[in-house]
Design a protein around this motif. Sequence first.
Motif, PDB file in Angstrom:
ATOM      1  N   ASN A  24      14.124  16.033  52.883  1.00 37.09           N
ATOM      2  CA  ASN A  24      15.122  15.782  53.906  1.00 37.09           C
ATOM      3  C   ASN A  24      14.455  15.927  55.267  1.00 37.09           C
ATOM      4  N   ARG A  25      15.136  15.492  56.305  1.00 40.23           N
ATOM      5  CA  ARG A  25      14.532  15.516  57.646  1.00 40.23           C
ATOM      6  C   ARG A  25      14.293  16.938  58.153  1.00 40.23           C
ATOM      7  N   ASP A  26      14.992  17.941  57.575  1.00 33.37           N
ATOM      8  CA  ASP A  26      14.782  19.334  57.995  1.00 33.37           C
ATOM      9  C   ASP A  26      13.668  20.018  57.211  1.00 33.37           C
ATOM     10  N   GLY A  27      12.975  19.261  56.334  1.00 37.78           N
ATOM     11  CA  GLY A  27      11.870  19.823  55.565  1.00 37.78           C
ATOM     12  C   GLY A  27      12.273  20.385  54.223  1.00 37.78           C
ATOM     13  N   SER A  28      13.575  20.407  53.927  1.00 42.77           N
ATOM     14  CA  SER A  28      14.045  20.864  52.614  1.00 42.77           C
ATOM     15  C   SER A  28      13.874  19.740  51.592  1.00 42.77           C
ATOM     16  N   LEU A  29      13.912  20.113  50.311  1.00 45.25           N
ATOM     17  CA  LEU A  29      13.768  19.115  49.254  1.00 45.25           C
ATOM     18  C   LEU A  29      15.098  18.416  49.002  1.00 45.25           C
ATOM     19  N   VAL A  30      15.034  17.123  48.748  1.00 48.53           N
ATOM     20  CA  VAL A  30      16.237  16.371  48.385  1.00 48.53           C
ATOM     21  C   VAL A  30      16.729  16.871  47.033  1.00 48.53           C
ATOM     22  N   SER A  31      18.017  17.124  46.915  1.00 45.42           N
ATOM     23  CA  SER A  31      18.585  17.609  45.660  1.00 45.42           C
ATOM     24  C   SER A  31      18.283  16.655  44.520  1.00 45.42           C
ATOM     25  N   ARG A  32      17.956  17.234  43.362  1.00 47.78           N
ATOM     26  CA  ARG A  32      17.683  16.420  42.187  1.00 47.78           C
ATOM     27  C   ARG A  32      18.905  15.600  41.749  1.00 47.78           C
ATOM     28  N   ARG A  33      20.075  15.951  42.245  1.00 48.25           N
ATOM     29  CA  ARG A  33      21.283  15.197  41.917  1.00 48.25           C
ATOM     30  C   ARG A  33      21.365  13.885  42.708  1.00 48.25           C
ATOM     31  N   GLN A  34      20.526  13.772  43.747  1.00 42.71           N
ATOM     32  CA  GLN A  34      20.560  12.589  44.600  1.00 42.71           C
ATOM     33  C   GLN A  34      19.525  11.548  44.155  1.00 42.71           C
ATOM     34  N   PRO A  35      19.865  10.257  44.267  1.00 40.65           N
ATOM     35  CA  PRO A  35      18.899   9.218  43.918  1.00 40.65           C
ATOM     36  C   PRO A  35      17.675   9.283  44.828  1.00 40.65           C
ATOM     37  N   GLY A  36      16.507   9.055  44.241  1.00 35.67           N
ATOM     38  CA  GLY A  36      15.272   9.079  45.018  1.00 35.67           C
ATOM     39  C   GLY A  36      14.680  10.452  45.231  1.00 35.67           C
ATOM     40  N   ALA A  37      15.277  11.489  44.612  1.00 45.26           N
ATOM     41  CA  ALA A  37      14.786  12.852  44.808  1.00 45.26           C
ATOM     42  C   ALA A  37      13.400  13.056  44.205  1.00 45.26           C
ATOM     43  N   VAL A  38      13.141  12.389  43.074  1.00 43.42           N
ATOM     44  CA  VAL A  38      11.851  12.500  42.397  1.00 43.42           C
ATOM     45  C   VAL A  38      11.119  11.167  42.510  1.00 43.42           C
ATOM     46  N   ILE A  39       9.876  11.218  42.931  1.00 43.64           N
ATOM     47  CA  ILE A  39       9.060  10.018  43.120  1.00 43.64           C
ATOM     48  C   ILE A  39       8.169   9.819  41.903  1.00 43.64           C
ATOM     49  N   HIS A  40       8.254   8.663  41.282  1.00 38.82           N
ATOM     50  CA  HIS A  40       7.514   8.406  40.046  1.00 38.82           C
ATOM     51  C   HIS A  40       6.314   7.471  40.247  1.00 38.82           C
ATOM     52  N   ASP A  41       6.266   6.757  41.346  1.00 34.73           N
ATOM     53  CA  ASP A  41       5.188   5.797  41.603  1.00 34.73           C
ATOM     54  C   ASP A  41       3.948   6.548  42.089  1.00 34.73           C
ATOM     55  N   SER A  42       2.888   6.546  41.275  1.00 29.21           N
ATOM     56  CA  SER A  42       1.687   7.312  41.616  1.00 29.21           C
ATOM     57  C   SER A  42       1.023   6.806  42.896  1.00 29.21           C
ATOM     58  N   ARG A  43       1.130   5.510  43.169  1.00 29.84           N
ATOM     59  CA  ARG A  43       0.533   4.979  44.401  1.00 29.84           C
ATOM     60  C   ARG A  43       1.251   5.521  45.632  1.00 29.84           C
ATOM     61  N   GLU A  44       2.583   5.593  45.551  1.00 36.23           N
ATOM     62  CA  GLU A  44       3.355   6.151  46.663  1.00 36.23           C
ATOM     63  C   GLU A  44       3.046   7.639  46.828  1.00 36.23           C
ATOM     64  N   VAL A  45       2.955   8.350  45.719  1.00 36.94           N
ATOM     65  CA  VAL A  45       2.639   9.776  45.768  1.00 36.94           C
ATOM     66  C   VAL A  45       1.289  10.003  46.433  1.00 36.94           C
ATOM     67  N   CYS A  46       0.291   9.242  46.028  1.00 38.65           N
ATOM     68  CA  CYS A  46      -1.057   9.411  46.583  1.00 38.65           C
ATOM     69  C   CYS A  46      -1.095   9.120  48.079  1.00 38.65           C
ATOM     70  N   ALA A  47      -0.434   8.043  48.498  1.00 35.70           N
ATOM     71  CA  ALA A  47      -0.415   7.688  49.918  1.00 35.70           C
ATOM     72  C   ALA A  47       0.250   8.792  50.740  1.00 35.70           C
ATOM     73  N   ARG A  48       1.353   9.328  50.220  1.00 39.32           N
ATOM     74  CA  ARG A  48       2.063  10.406  50.924  1.00 39.32           C
ATOM     75  C   ARG A  48       1.209  11.656  51.037  1.00 39.32           C
ATOM     76  N   MET A  49       0.552  12.047  49.936  1.00 35.01           N
ATOM     77  CA  MET A  49      -0.210  13.287  49.942  1.00 35.01           C
ATOM     78  C   MET A  49      -1.527  13.164  50.709  1.00 35.01           C
ATOM     79  N   LEU A  50      -2.126  11.993  50.710  1.00 29.90           N
ATOM     80  CA  LEU A  50      -3.317  11.791  51.552  1.00 29.90           C
ATOM     81  C   LEU A  50      -2.952  11.968  53.021  1.00 29.90           C
ATOM     82  N   ARG A  51      -1.829  11.401  53.413  1.00 29.91           N
ATOM     83  CA  ARG A  51      -1.388  11.548  54.797  1.00 29.91           C
ATOM     84  C   ARG A  51      -1.057  13.007  55.108  1.00 29.91           C
ATOM     85  N   LEU A  52      -0.457  13.696  54.137  1.00 29.37           N
ATOM     86  CA  LEU A  52      -0.128  15.102  54.338  1.00 29.37           C
ATOM     87  C   LEU A  52      -1.387  15.917  54.623  1.00 29.37           C
ATOM     88  N   VAL A  53      -2.418  15.737  53.791  1.00 26.68           N
ATOM     89  CA  VAL A  53      -3.652  16.513  53.964  1.00 26.68           C
ATOM     90  C   VAL A  53      -4.371  16.134  55.251  1.00 26.68           C
TER      91      VAL A  53
END
Length: 259
Positions: free
Chosen positions: A172-201
């Motif tokens: 969420n925009r406040d830095g909290s995790l999106v609830s697992r009850r909400q759509p899009g809370a868990v990211i399954h695309d490894s390419r998207e995950v990698c791009a996000r985490m590379l930017r994070l680091v």
Amino acid sequence: MATIDLNSDLGESFGPWQMGNDAALLKIVSSANIACGFHAGDPAGILKTLHAARACGVIVGAHVGYRDLVGFGRRNMDPTSAELIADTIYQIGALQALAAAAGTSVRYVKPHGALYNTIAHDARQASDVINAIQQLDKRLAVVALSGSQFVEQARSAGLKVICEAFADRAYNRDGSLVSRRQPGAVIHDSREVCARMLRLVQEGRVTAIDGTDIAIEAQSICVHGDSPDAVAIARSLREAFSTQAIEIRSFASEGEDDA
């Protein structure tokens, strides 16, 4: 060279019910959050995972949670302070004994599921977890949601805090995790995950679910071990970090005395 810890929640199988692929993940991650029997895991399975972690040179932490096997520790609960302090000590102590038998040791604590999310904003339960760690071993580090109230509360109490980001979870925009009850809370695309985490680091930032650009402090990144995509995501992350000269290394090493 930039470094980052990669952790995963392991030891969560229960009897004949297998959860995740501990053996494969232990060849990829640098730290393992091992279930302590309250939200998941049984003694024989936990001990097996601890032996495997030692063989792979992976640092071990206690993944403590609410007493909630049926709900996998993901249901909100309101234990008394006396209960939560004792339950936390009990879980860490049990894992310490099993780890000693496996020839390794518990170096940190990471609360699990609903407890993790609750102490991010509930000062009373946060204080109980901190109190439990201090009573048992003040040298234990604690892994916490980056940007949460718990980070400063634990630091003020004198604990070593490791700020954590999640590879496969939306923010969420406040830095909290999106609830697992909400759509899009868990990211399954490894390419998207990698791009996000590379930017994070590299930049210390991620894009929240509403498109907002937010800052995230992180010394460790978690890949959930119970996800069917866990091994593929962890492997892709390791490869992506390698191509960018980012070393995966635990925030604690066996030779450190203050972890």
